[in-house]
Write a protein that holds these residues in place. Structure first.
Motif, PDB file in Angstrom:
ATOM      1  N   TYR A 120       5.916  -4.225  -0.866  1.00 60.66           N
ATOM      2  CA  TYR A 120       6.358  -3.257  -2.024  1.00 60.66           C
ATOM      3  C   TYR A 120       6.518  -3.983  -3.519  1.00 60.66           C
ATOM      4  CZ  TYR A 120       6.656   0.575   0.779  1.00 60.66           C
ATOM      5  OH  TYR A 120       6.484   1.588   1.569  1.00 60.66           O
ATOM      6  N   GLY A 121       6.884  -5.249  -3.814  1.00 60.26           N
ATOM      7  CA  GLY A 121       7.378  -6.101  -4.435  1.00 60.26           C
ATOM      8  C   GLY A 121       5.694  -6.552  -5.775  1.00 60.26           C
ATOM      9  N   THR A 122       5.284  -6.931  -4.731  1.00 59.44           N
ATOM     10  CA  THR A 122       4.134  -7.783  -5.208  1.00 59.44           C
ATOM     11  C   THR A 122       2.898  -6.594  -5.620  1.00 59.44           C
ATOM     12  OG1 THR A 122       4.207  -9.693  -3.517  1.00 59.44           O
ATOM     13  CG2 THR A 122       1.718  -9.039  -4.223  1.00 59.44           C
ATOM     14  N   SER A 123       2.626  -5.588  -4.934  1.00 58.04           N
ATOM     15  CA  SER A 123       1.917  -4.334  -4.776  1.00 58.04           C
ATOM     16  C   SER A 123       2.252  -3.880  -6.068  1.00 58.04           C
ATOM     17  CB  SER A 123       1.894  -3.136  -4.274  1.00 58.04           C
ATOM     18  OG  SER A 123       1.284  -3.494  -2.936  1.00 58.04           O
ATOM     19  N   HIS A 124       3.752  -3.827  -6.551  1.00 56.61           N
ATOM     20  CA  HIS A 124       4.312  -3.117  -7.865  1.00 56.61           C
ATOM     21  C   HIS A 124       3.942  -3.694  -9.103  1.00 56.61           C
ATOM     22  CE1 HIS A 124       6.873  -1.280 -10.917  1.00 56.61           C
ATOM     23  NE2 HIS A 124       7.010   0.374 -10.597  1.00 56.61           N
ATOM     24  N   VAL A 125       4.286  -5.320  -9.119  1.00 57.04           N
ATOM     25  CA  VAL A 125       4.054  -5.324 -10.024  1.00 57.04           C
ATOM     26  C   VAL A 125       2.450  -6.333 -10.360  1.00 57.04           C
ATOM     27  CG1 VAL A 125       4.590  -8.730 -11.007  1.00 57.04           C
ATOM     28  CG2 VAL A 125       6.157  -7.007  -9.607  1.00 57.04           C
ATOM     29  N   ALA A 126       1.705  -6.419  -8.946  1.00 55.57           N
ATOM     30  CA  ALA A 126       0.259  -6.230  -9.389  1.00 55.57           C
ATOM     31  C   ALA A 126      -0.090  -4.938 -10.375  1.00 55.57           C
ATOM     32  CB  ALA A 126      -0.259  -6.341  -8.409  1.00 55.57           C
ATOM     33  N   LEU A 127      -0.123  -4.247 -10.139  1.00 50.93           N
ATOM     34  CA  LEU A 127      -0.066  -2.691 -10.496  1.00 50.93           C
ATOM     35  C   LEU A 127      -0.210  -2.409 -11.663  1.00 50.93           C
ATOM     36  CD1 LEU A 127      -1.014  -0.469  -7.062  1.00 50.93           C
ATOM     37  CD2 LEU A 127      -2.791  -2.118  -8.516  1.00 50.93           C
ATOM     38  N   ASP A 128       1.542  -2.953 -11.528  1.00 49.02           N
ATOM     39  CA  ASP A 128       1.695  -1.609 -12.631  1.00 49.02           C
ATOM     40  C   ASP A 128       1.908  -2.759 -14.015  1.00 49.02           C
ATOM     41  OD1 ASP A 128       3.747   0.357 -14.421  1.00 49.02           O
ATOM     42  OD2 ASP A 128       5.280  -1.426 -14.096  1.00 49.02           O
ATOM     43  N   HIS A 129       2.186  -4.008 -13.517  1.00 55.19           N
ATOM     44  CA  HIS A 129       3.274  -5.504 -15.103  1.00 55.19           C
ATOM     45  C   HIS A 129       1.916  -6.051 -15.148  1.00 55.19           C
ATOM     46  CE1 HIS A 129       4.787  -8.088 -17.034  1.00 55.19           C
ATOM     47  NE2 HIS A 129       4.235  -9.260 -16.287  1.00 55.19           N
ATOM     48  N   ARG A 130       0.624  -6.045 -14.234  1.00 56.19           N
ATOM     49  CA  ARG A 130      -0.110  -7.388 -14.114  1.00 56.19           C
ATOM     50  C   ARG A 130      -1.506  -6.212 -15.105  1.00 56.19           C
ATOM     51  NH1 ARG A 130      -0.891 -11.431 -15.968  1.00 56.19           N
ATOM     52  NH2 ARG A 130      -1.982 -12.363 -14.858  1.00 56.19           N
ATOM     53  N   ALA A 131      -1.898  -5.368 -14.512  1.00 57.06           N
ATOM     54  CA  ALA A 131      -2.721  -4.504 -14.151  1.00 57.06           C
ATOM     55  C   ALA A 131      -3.075  -3.244 -14.633  1.00 57.06           C
ATOM     56  CB  ALA A 131      -3.579  -3.965 -12.716  1.00 57.06           C
ATOM     57  N   GLN A 132      -1.311  -2.971 -14.727  1.00 60.62           N
ATOM     58  CA  GLN A 132      -1.284  -1.729 -16.220  1.00 60.62           C
ATOM     59  C   GLN A 132      -2.057  -0.795 -15.860  1.00 60.62           C
ATOM     60  OE1 GLN A 132      -0.715  -2.882 -20.061  1.00 60.62           O
ATOM     61  NE2 GLN A 132      -0.125  -4.502 -20.495  1.00 60.62           N
ATOM     62  N   MET A 133      -1.889  -0.621 -14.575  1.00 59.76           N
ATOM     63  CA  MET A 133      -2.820   0.537 -14.339  1.00 59.76           C
ATOM     64  C   MET A 133      -2.341   1.941 -14.448  1.00 59.76           C
ATOM     65  SD  MET A 133      -4.140   1.124 -10.203  1.00 59.76           S
ATOM     66  CE  MET A 133      -3.268   1.881  -9.747  1.00 59.76           C
ATOM     67  N   ARG A 134      -3.960   2.502 -15.149  1.00 63.92           N
ATOM     68  CA  ARG A 134      -2.996   4.055 -15.443  1.00 63.92           C
ATOM     69  C   ARG A 134      -3.974   5.268 -14.725  1.00 63.92           C
ATOM     70  NH1 ARG A 134      -5.982   1.330 -19.542  1.00 63.92           N
ATOM     71  NH2 ARG A 134      -7.544   2.007 -18.563  1.00 63.92           N
ATOM     72  N   PRO A 135      -2.630   6.468 -15.207  1.00 65.59           N
ATOM     73  CA  PRO A 135      -3.998   7.980 -14.079  1.00 65.59           C
ATOM     74  C   PRO A 135      -4.981   8.086 -14.322  1.00 65.59           C
ATOM     75  CG  PRO A 135      -1.115   7.661 -15.609  1.00 65.59           C
ATOM     76  CD  PRO A 135      -1.745   6.246 -15.238  1.00 65.59           C
ATOM     77  N   GLY A 136      -5.495   8.175 -13.259  1.00 70.90           N
ATOM     78  CA  GLY A 136      -7.044   8.835 -13.243  1.00 70.90           C
ATOM     79  C   GLY A 136      -7.762   7.227 -12.682  1.00 70.90           C
ATOM     80  N   GLU A 137      -7.599   6.434 -12.671  1.00 68.03           N
ATOM     81  CA  GLU A 137      -7.930   5.269 -12.870  1.00 68.03           C
ATOM     82  C   GLU A 137      -8.767   4.980 -11.233  1.00 68.03           C
ATOM     83  OE1 GLU A 137      -8.227   2.326 -16.264  1.00 68.03           O
ATOM     84  OE2 GLU A 137      -6.258   2.297 -14.742  1.00 68.03           O
ATOM     85  N   THR A 138      -9.607   3.843 -10.769  1.00 69.42           N
ATOM     86  CA  THR A 138     -10.117   4.221  -9.569  1.00 69.42           C
ATOM     87  C   THR A 138      -9.291   2.425  -8.676  1.00 69.42           C
ATOM     88  OG1 THR A 138     -12.052   5.545  -9.238  1.00 69.42           O
ATOM     89  CG2 THR A 138     -11.848   3.797  -7.199  1.00 69.42           C
ATOM     90  N   LEU A 139      -8.967   2.690  -7.996  1.00 70.18           N
ATOM     91  CA  LEU A 139      -7.999   1.293  -7.160  1.00 70.18           C
ATOM     92  C   LEU A 139      -8.961   1.039  -6.044  1.00 70.18           C
ATOM     93  CD1 LEU A 139      -5.824  -0.858  -7.148  1.00 70.18           C
ATOM     94  CD2 LEU A 139      -4.140   0.934  -6.073  1.00 70.18           C
ATOM     95  N   LEU A 140      -9.662   0.195  -6.321  1.00 71.87           N
ATOM     96  CA  LEU A 140      -9.844  -0.278  -4.790  1.00 71.87           C
ATOM     97  C   LEU A 140      -8.942  -1.983  -3.744  1.00 71.87           C
ATOM     98  CD1 LEU A 140     -12.156  -0.546  -2.234  1.00 71.87           C
ATOM     99  CD2 LEU A 140     -13.429  -2.563  -3.834  1.00 71.87           C
ATOM    100  N   VAL A 141      -9.006  -1.230  -2.534  1.00 71.87           N
ATOM    101  CA  VAL A 141      -8.074  -1.745  -1.787  1.00 71.87           C
ATOM    102  C   VAL A 141      -8.277  -3.065  -0.535  1.00 71.87           C
ATOM    103  CG1 VAL A 141      -5.545  -2.125  -0.820  1.00 71.87           C
ATOM    104  CG2 VAL A 141      -6.136  -0.933  -2.661  1.00 71.87           C
ATOM    105  N   LEU A 142      -8.604  -3.804  -0.981  1.00 72.72           N
ATOM    106  CA  LEU A 142      -9.121  -4.554  -0.043  1.00 72.72           C
ATOM    107  C   LEU A 142      -8.182  -4.976   1.128  1.00 72.72           C
ATOM    108  CD1 LEU A 142     -11.577  -7.014  -1.594  1.00 72.72           C
ATOM    109  CD2 LEU A 142     -12.183  -4.951  -0.831  1.00 72.72           C
ATOM    110  N   GLY A 143      -8.087  -4.876   2.124  1.00 72.19           N
ATOM    111  CA  GLY A 143      -7.201  -5.417   3.727  1.00 72.19           C
ATOM    112  C   GLY A 143      -5.805  -4.498   3.117  1.00 72.19           C
ATOM    113  N   ALA A 144      -6.680  -3.288   3.038  1.00 71.83           N
ATOM    114  CA  ALA A 144      -5.860  -1.777   3.008  1.00 71.83           C
ATOM    115  C   ALA A 144      -4.312  -1.211   3.930  1.00 71.83           C
ATOM    116  CB  ALA A 144      -6.366  -1.259   2.675  1.00 71.83           C
ATOM    117  N   ALA A 145      -4.802  -2.312   4.935  1.00 68.36           N
ATOM    118  CA  ALA A 145      -3.856  -1.797   6.297  1.00 68.36           C
ATOM    119  C   ALA A 145      -3.030  -2.647   6.693  1.00 68.36           C
ATOM    120  CB  ALA A 145      -4.508  -1.824   7.894  1.00 68.36           C
ATOM    121  N   GLY A 146      -2.880  -3.696   5.831  1.00 68.05           N
ATOM    122  CA  GLY A 146      -1.892  -5.103   6.008  1.00 68.05           C
ATOM    123  C   GLY A 146      -0.345  -5.244   5.535  1.00 68.05           C
ATOM    124  N   GLY A 147       0.120  -6.205   5.504  1.00 66.68           N
ATOM    125  CA  GLY A 147       0.980  -5.591   4.913  1.00 66.68           C
ATOM    126  C   GLY A 147       1.505  -5.717   3.392  1.00 66.68           C
TER     127      GLY A 147
END
Length: 319
Positions: free
Chosen positions: A122-149
């Protein structure tokens, strides 16, 4: 105590008996109740992880348990406190001594298995999407390996942050796990053309990639202008090469992320992120997916589940 340890560089890990550790100043002794496995454990066995300790050492990057004792002149959670710890090693054992400053108290409603599966993924994904990518509501996120840890947590957090989530995984069972986590669209990496499918859905604004290899190349070519791509790891075994001319033409940004690295230069990023995540968990907004819980004697089996990509979400060992 029992521990899953590597005795010397190049040796295979095995369950063995070791002396019980004694905490020194600045440390806490923790009775370990659960340890989450990570792809980094496999790399450490091969000596290929960026922070592989010198042998002998005990595998296990993240764990949860109960504080038994504090070292002399040490401030920290009192004995009996339920905590999670990210230490980089030492989790696959019955006991461990860890820096008291790294202990994170866990909510009463959080199981040890959930806590052991929580911090890195969870820490990796949250820091990646929030702190690094600064993802905004309404954007399209593609997750590869989407069933992994980490992949499942990226799907889950992406939805919480207001993104439209495209999940890419191999096979119906893994895609179902991603759908349960909140994915809006599913792509089977076994049978479908990732680039074509993503472009048909309007392209990707953010790419979260723990896989690398051919999947990275396909995702790269399906990005919208000003998209951000986040390489998390290379489970495929292939580190992709990035054509700088394509970055220029589409105004793309590649954002590297090593979650544990923030401990050295900006620990506040991890502290703030974990506070947010534990709050979401306590509100019932996050639900860790643990596909296997195994005893310490079956740690090798647990690592093989990661190596063969036979698991979904996290594999947890209970010493």
């Amino acid at each position: 105590m029992k521990a899953y340890s590597i005795s010397e560089n190049g040796a295979q890990p095995e369950v063995c008996d070791l002396p019980d550790p004694v905490p020194v100043k600045g440390e806490a002794l923790v009775r370990i109740r659960a340890c989450g496995l990570n792809f980094a454990d496999l790399l450490m066995i091969k000596g290929k992880y960026q922070e592989t300790p010198q042998a002998p050492f005990i595998l296990g990057l993240e764990m949860a348990g109960v504080v038994e004792e504090l070292g002399p002149d040490t401030d920290g959670p009192a004995p009996g406190t339920r905590v999670a710890v990210y230490s980089g090693q030492g989790g696959l054992a019955e006991l461990g001594c860890f820096p008291a400053s790294r202990l994170v108290e866990i909510p009463d409603r959080m199981s040890f298995e959930d806590a052991a599966a929580f911090q890195i993924a969870y820490g990796t994904s949250h820091v990646a999407l929030d702190h690094r990518a600064q993802m905004r509501p309404g954007e399209t996120l593609l997750v590869l390996g989407a069933a992994g840890g980490v992949g499942l947590t990226a799907v889950e957090i992406g939805k919480l942050m207001g993104a439209t989530v495209i999940a890419c995984a191999r096979g119906a069972d893994k895609l179902q796990a991603a759908k349960t986590a909140g994915a809006d669209h599913l792509i089977d990496a076994k049978t479908q053309d990732i680039r074509q499918e993503v472009k048909a859905l309007g392209g990707a604004d953010v790419v979260y990639d723990p896989v690398g290899g051919e999947q990275w190349q396909a995702a790269f070519r399906a990005c919208n202008p000003e998209a951000r791509l986040i390489p998390i790891g290379f489970a495929s075994g292939e580190v992709p090469q990035i054509p700088a001319n394509h970055l220029l033409v589409k105004n793309l940004t590649v954002l590297g992320l090593y979650w544990g690295g923030y401990l050295k230069f900006r620990p506040d990023v991890l502290t703030d992120s974990m506070k947010t995540l534990l709050g979401w968990y306590d509100q019932g907004r996050l639900k860790p997916h643990v596909s296997h819980v195994l005893p310490l004697e079956r740690a090798a089996e647990g690592l093989e589940l990661l190596r063969s990509r036979a698991s979904t979400g996290k594999v947890v060992i209970t010493p």
